[in-house]
Design a protein around this motif. Structure first.
Motif, short mmCIF file in Angstrom:
data_model
loop_
_atom_site.label_atom_id
_atom_site.label_comp_id
_atom_site.label_asym_id
_atom_site.label_seq_id
_atom_site.Cartn_x
_atom_site.Cartn_y
_atom_site.Cartn_z
N GLY A 132 -4.04 -57.96 -35.67
CA GLY A 132 -3.61 -57.93 -34.28
C GLY A 132 -4.56 -57.19 -33.36
N GLN A 133 -5.37 -56.28 -33.89
CA GLN A 133 -6.35 -55.53 -33.09
C GLN A 133 -7.70 -56.24 -33.05
OE1 GLN A 133 -4.52 -53.79 -35.70
NE2 GLN A 133 -2.99 -53.54 -34.08
N GLY A 134 -7.83 -57.41 -33.70
CA GLY A 134 -9.07 -58.16 -33.69
C GLY A 134 -10.05 -57.77 -34.79
N LEU A 135 -9.64 -56.90 -35.72
CA LEU A 135 -10.51 -56.50 -36.82
C LEU A 135 -10.50 -57.57 -37.90
CD1 LEU A 135 -9.46 -52.75 -37.08
CD2 LEU A 135 -11.45 -53.71 -35.91
N ILE A 136 -11.69 -57.87 -38.40
CA ILE A 136 -11.85 -58.96 -39.38
C ILE A 136 -12.11 -58.37 -40.77
CG2 ILE A 136 -13.26 -60.94 -40.07
CD1 ILE A 136 -13.84 -61.32 -37.05
N LYS A 137 -11.43 -58.90 -41.77
CA LYS A 137 -11.58 -58.46 -43.16
C LYS A 137 -11.60 -59.68 -44.06
CE LYS A 137 -11.08 -55.43 -46.63
NZ LYS A 137 -12.19 -54.65 -47.07
N THR A 138 -12.64 -59.80 -44.90
CA THR A 138 -12.66 -60.84 -45.91
C THR A 138 -11.85 -60.32 -47.10
OG1 THR A 138 -14.81 -61.66 -45.18
CG2 THR A 138 -14.11 -62.26 -47.41
N LEU A 139 -10.76 -60.99 -47.40
CA LEU A 139 -9.82 -60.51 -48.42
C LEU A 139 -10.23 -60.92 -49.83
CD1 LEU A 139 -6.43 -61.19 -46.62
CD2 LEU A 139 -7.76 -59.07 -46.69
N CYS A 140 -10.71 -62.14 -49.98
CA CYS A 140 -11.07 -62.65 -51.29
C CYS A 140 -11.86 -63.94 -51.11
CB CYS A 140 -9.84 -62.88 -52.16
SG CYS A 140 -8.65 -64.04 -51.45
N GLY A 141 -12.32 -64.48 -52.21
CA GLY A 141 -13.06 -65.74 -52.18
C GLY A 141 -13.27 -66.22 -53.59
N GLY A 142 -14.07 -67.26 -53.72
CA GLY A 142 -14.33 -67.77 -55.06
C GLY A 142 -14.92 -69.15 -55.03
N LYS A 143 -14.55 -69.94 -56.03
CA LYS A 143 -15.11 -71.29 -56.12
C LYS A 143 -14.00 -72.30 -56.37
CE LYS A 143 -16.25 -71.24 -61.01
NZ LYS A 143 -17.28 -71.38 -62.03
N ILE A 144 -14.34 -73.54 -56.03
CA ILE A 144 -13.43 -74.67 -56.23
C ILE A 144 -14.18 -75.71 -57.06
CG2 ILE A 144 -12.19 -76.57 -55.12
CD1 ILE A 144 -11.99 -74.65 -52.65
N GLN B 219 -10.50 -64.98 -44.65
CA GLN B 219 -10.65 -63.88 -43.72
C GLN B 219 -9.36 -63.67 -42.94
OE1 GLN B 219 -14.06 -64.61 -41.20
NE2 GLN B 219 -15.37 -63.48 -42.59
N GLN B 220 -9.04 -62.41 -42.77
CA GLN B 220 -7.89 -61.99 -41.97
C GLN B 220 -8.42 -61.39 -40.68
OE1 GLN B 220 -6.11 -58.38 -43.27
NE2 GLN B 220 -4.34 -58.56 -41.94
#
Length: 127
Positions: free
Chosen positions: A96-108, A92-93
């Motif tokens: 600077g304005q406090g907005l949250i965005k999940t950019l990517c994900g996956g498995k390990i 998650q990013q």
């Protein structure tokens, strides 16, 4: 280094107790590198079965950011005592304005190591 599309599913294969590093490179739809200046990054690694969550963050140095490259730094102590073999993760990013965005994900997938560290005693059956 992997070039990443948003919401992409990414798989990592690690060895328990090893120092691991993964670098992701992000580009916009126009092909231009994204600028993450002023952003915070957090990554949670959650075992599929029982086990404790591992938290990585740009606030504690376990995630580093340079321009459009985000690097996870997983020190050996984070995985050396875990029992799980599969986990899910996301990045998650917070801009600077406090907005949250999940950019990517996956498995390990975590493979158990064979050679113990010299400063740790393991209970290994002898033949």
């Amino acid at each position: 280094m992997q070039e990443i599309s948003f919401n992409e599913e990414i798989s990592f294969k690690w060895i328990r107790g090893d120092d691991e590093e993964e670098t992701l490179e992000f580009y916009g739809e126009d092909g231009e590198p994204l600028d993450f200046t002023g952003s915070r990054f957090d990554c949670d690694i959650v075992p599929v079965s029982k086990g404790e969550r591992i938290r990585l963050s740009s606030t504690n140095g376990s995630i580093s950011v340079k321009n459009n490259k985000v690097t996870f730094i997983i020190s050996h102590d984070k995985t050396e005592q875990v029992d799980w073999t599969q986990a899910k993760w996301d990045l998650q990013q917070t801009n600077g304005q406090g907005l949250i965005k999940t950019l990517c994900g996956g498995k390990i997938t975590l493979r158990k190591d064979i050679t113990p560290r010299k400063d740790i005693t393991y209970d290994v059956p002898q033949r």
